[in-house]
Design a protein around this motif. Sequence first.
Motif, short mmCIF file in Angstrom:
data_model
loop_
_atom_site.label_atom_id
_atom_site.label_comp_id
_atom_site.label_asym_id
_atom_site.label_seq_id
_atom_site.Cartn_x
_atom_site.Cartn_y
_atom_site.Cartn_z
N VAL A 21 95.49 -45.49 -38.99
CA VAL A 21 94.10 -45.07 -39.48
C VAL A 21 93.92 -45.84 -40.87
CG1 VAL A 21 93.57 -43.14 -41.15
CG2 VAL A 21 94.58 -42.51 -38.94
N TRP A 22 94.86 -46.22 -41.54
CA TRP A 22 94.41 -47.16 -42.88
C TRP A 22 94.00 -48.31 -42.38
CZ3 TRP A 22 93.72 -44.88 -47.06
CH2 TRP A 22 94.87 -43.85 -47.52
N LEU A 23 94.41 -49.01 -41.24
CA LEU A 23 93.77 -50.35 -40.78
C LEU A 23 92.53 -49.96 -40.41
CD1 LEU A 23 96.60 -51.99 -38.81
CD2 LEU A 23 95.38 -52.92 -40.90
N SER A 24 92.34 -49.19 -39.77
CA SER A 24 90.87 -48.59 -39.20
C SER A 24 90.03 -48.31 -40.11
CB SER A 24 90.83 -47.37 -38.45
OG SER A 24 91.87 -47.59 -37.40
N LEU A 25 90.51 -47.67 -41.23
CA LEU A 25 89.53 -47.42 -42.55
C LEU A 25 89.09 -48.69 -43.12
CD1 LEU A 25 90.94 -44.30 -44.24
CD2 LEU A 25 88.82 -44.50 -43.34
N GLY A 26 90.10 -49.76 -43.30
CA GLY A 26 89.85 -51.15 -43.84
C GLY A 26 88.74 -51.69 -43.08
N CYS A 27 89.21 -51.78 -41.88
CA CYS A 27 88.20 -52.45 -40.79
C CYS A 27 86.66 -51.96 -40.97
CB CYS A 27 88.49 -52.41 -39.35
SG CYS A 27 90.14 -53.62 -39.07
N MET A 28 86.72 -50.54 -40.98
CA MET A 28 85.33 -50.04 -41.06
C MET A 28 84.80 -50.30 -42.18
SD MET A 28 84.59 -46.03 -41.53
CE MET A 28 84.65 -45.98 -43.30
N LEU A 29 85.58 -50.41 -43.41
CA LEU A 29 84.79 -50.86 -44.58
C LEU A 29 84.22 -52.05 -44.42
CD1 LEU A 29 86.94 -48.77 -47.20
CD2 LEU A 29 84.68 -48.27 -46.73
N ALA A 30 84.96 -52.94 -44.16
CA ALA A 30 84.51 -54.33 -44.09
C ALA A 30 83.66 -54.73 -43.47
CB ALA A 30 86.01 -55.22 -43.60
N LEU A 31 83.48 -54.09 -42.06
CA LEU A 31 82.39 -54.30 -40.95
C LEU A 31 81.32 -53.66 -41.40
CD1 LEU A 31 84.23 -53.91 -37.36
CD2 LEU A 31 82.87 -56.02 -38.55
N GLY A 32 81.37 -52.45 -41.94
CA GLY A 32 80.42 -51.29 -42.51
C GLY A 32 79.77 -52.17 -43.61
N GLY A 33 80.51 -52.95 -44.51
CA GLY A 33 79.78 -53.33 -45.65
C GLY A 33 79.18 -54.58 -45.17
N LEU A 34 79.52 -55.33 -44.30
CA LEU A 34 78.77 -56.49 -43.70
C LEU A 34 77.57 -56.17 -43.16
CD1 LEU A 34 79.37 -59.77 -43.36
CD2 LEU A 34 80.19 -59.07 -40.87
N HIS A 35 77.58 -55.26 -42.19
CA HIS A 35 76.63 -54.49 -41.42
C HIS A 35 75.46 -54.31 -42.28
CE1 HIS A 35 74.97 -52.38 -37.68
NE2 HIS A 35 74.07 -52.82 -38.42
N ALA A 36 75.78 -53.50 -43.73
CA ALA A 36 74.91 -53.04 -44.62
C ALA A 36 74.17 -54.25 -45.27
CB ALA A 36 75.82 -52.07 -45.47
N TRP A 37 75.13 -55.14 -45.68
CA TRP A 37 74.27 -56.42 -46.16
C TRP A 37 73.33 -57.02 -45.31
CZ3 TRP A 37 74.74 -61.86 -45.66
CH2 TRP A 37 74.30 -62.65 -46.56
N ILE A 38 73.66 -57.32 -43.96
CA ILE A 38 72.62 -57.87 -42.99
C ILE A 38 71.46 -56.92 -42.88
CG2 ILE A 38 72.44 -58.46 -40.39
CD1 ILE A 38 75.47 -59.35 -40.68
N GLU A 39 71.90 -55.60 -42.92
CA GLU A 39 70.67 -54.77 -42.86
C GLU A 39 69.64 -55.02 -43.85
OE1 GLU A 39 69.27 -51.26 -40.32
OE2 GLU A 39 70.27 -53.00 -39.97
N PHE A 40 70.27 -55.06 -45.02
CA PHE A 40 69.59 -55.06 -46.39
C PHE A 40 68.71 -56.37 -46.58
CE2 PHE A 40 69.20 -56.81 -50.68
CZ PHE A 40 68.72 -55.71 -51.47
N ARG A 41 69.25 -57.36 -45.86
CA ARG A 41 68.53 -58.70 -45.92
C ARG A 41 67.18 -58.71 -44.96
NH1 ARG A 41 70.42 -62.96 -48.35
NH2 ARG A 41 68.07 -63.63 -47.97
N HIS A 42 67.53 -57.96 -43.92
CA HIS A 42 66.73 -57.83 -42.90
C HIS A 42 65.55 -56.70 -43.28
CE1 HIS A 42 65.10 -57.42 -38.47
NE2 HIS A 42 65.02 -55.79 -38.96
N GLU A 43 65.96 -55.67 -43.98
CA GLU A 43 64.75 -54.72 -44.26
C GLU A 43 64.00 -55.19 -45.55
OE1 GLU A 43 64.04 -51.45 -43.61
OE2 GLU A 43 65.20 -51.62 -41.96
N GLN A 44 64.51 -56.23 -46.29
CA GLN A 44 63.94 -57.07 -47.23
C GLN A 44 62.85 -57.74 -46.83
OE1 GLN A 44 66.34 -59.31 -49.86
NE2 GLN A 44 65.30 -58.44 -51.63
N ALA A 45 63.22 -58.58 -45.82
CA ALA A 45 62.28 -59.68 -45.23
C ALA A 45 61.32 -58.56 -44.46
CB ALA A 45 63.01 -60.45 -44.19
N SER A 46 61.78 -57.69 -43.77
CA SER A 46 60.49 -57.04 -42.94
C SER A 46 59.46 -56.35 -43.88
CB SER A 46 61.07 -56.16 -41.87
OG SER A 46 61.48 -54.83 -42.34
N PHE A 47 60.06 -55.77 -45.16
CA PHE A 47 59.42 -55.27 -46.10
C PHE A 47 58.39 -56.13 -46.52
CE2 PHE A 47 58.77 -52.73 -50.28
CZ PHE A 47 58.42 -51.65 -49.74
#
Length: 415
Positions: A21-47
Amino acid sequence: MSSADTTRFRSISTLLIQRIVWLSLGCMLALGGLHAWIEFRHEQASFERSMRLLADNSMRNLSMALWDIDPRAVREQVDWMGALPEVAQVQVQALATGETFSSGRNVRDVPATVTVQIMPPDGQAIALGVLEIWADPQYFLSTMAQSTLRVTFGYALFTLLICVMVAWVLGRELRQPLSQIAHFAAGLKPNALSKPLQLQRPQRAQSDEIDLVVQGFLQLQGDVRSHIDNLDGLVADRTQKLEVLVDEVKRLSLTDALTGCFNRRALDERLPSELERSLRYGRPLSLVFVDIDHFKAINDQHGHGVGDIVLREVALRLQTHLRSQVDWVARYGGEEFLLVMPETTAREALESAQRLADFVRTGPVLAQGVALQVTASFGIAQLRGRETLCSLLERADSMLYQAKADGRNCIRMAL
Ligand SMILES: Nc1nc2c(ncn2[C@@H]2O[C@H](COP(=O)(O)OP(=O)(O)OP(=O)(O)O)[C@@H](O)[C@H]2O)c(=O)[nH]1
């Protein structure tokens, strides 16, 4: 007390589930953060793209309106653009009239997101005006927040699903069989070894570590059972060997090491019961002291080694020619022996003593290449009435003393 007893118990599968559970939470936070950052850049460009698209799409209307010097049309177009949710402010400056058309909130102290010159519809190179669009950052941020929330929720749901599935699999594959094995091991007793360890888990094509543990237990059970079965035989065998050894030790403790006769200790144990038996049944008992003559001279002339050989030989001759099973001989001390003759009168003892004296003196003793003529003196006494052992020994000893005094190599008997 072992360390396992002092620490609290925690199931290994619970531990694994917690770690996963702890490892999955860690992975989730890391992957989620990366995904959110990519999404942010993408949204910014499309905006930013959407702002440019808006400017491009409005360009024809604005160009026509400025060319025709139609302020109403310019105002309508600017108001339409300013009403869009993603736009914070729109401003059009007509270069010919110097008039400015603005719509939306006033955010002019920050640079515009898009600035384009409005060219005339006939293609001339002189600009009619300037269009500036300020994007609404709050709209962008709320769009971003929604998107991040969606992503995070998706990851959380996925992680939760994985954890639940892992917990279920571990519980089924590990916790249940392990707790069954632990329960079985805790209940193992030497008198209840026949109960086999049976795990409740589905049949599988390949064996695993749990199967190996079960097999190990079965093997151990079998071995312990057969060991216990053999234990009785083993104990009987060891006991027999021990008894033989104890008998040997007992024999050695009662035997004189040099001559093989009984020693003083054996004499002290056996003689009182001979006396008691004789007194109880009114049967005769005679004692005969035998002492080798001039033994000191043998030692002095030929050494102690030769003296020992002479002692052994005389003892052997005495033992060989006594009545077996009835009479017995003990080394009383030094070169002195005591013959104990139950059921024997003094006269019968005298006959035996004469026979023994002959055997001692007949035939020389061969020791280390020396042939020695050995003689012995004998003192005999028979038990009288309720006489004590001490008195009987004293009388036999005094007879020996007498024999020595009478020149040795002779027998004296108490009358
Ligand atoms: N080799 C040997 N000598 C022993 C042993 N025990 C005692 N002796 C010796 O036996 C001798 C006994 O000497 P004595 O008591 O004078 O007796 P004896 O020389 O035989 O003289 P009589 O008895 O009077 O004839 C001593 O020299 C002891 O040292 C033994 O186990 N081995």
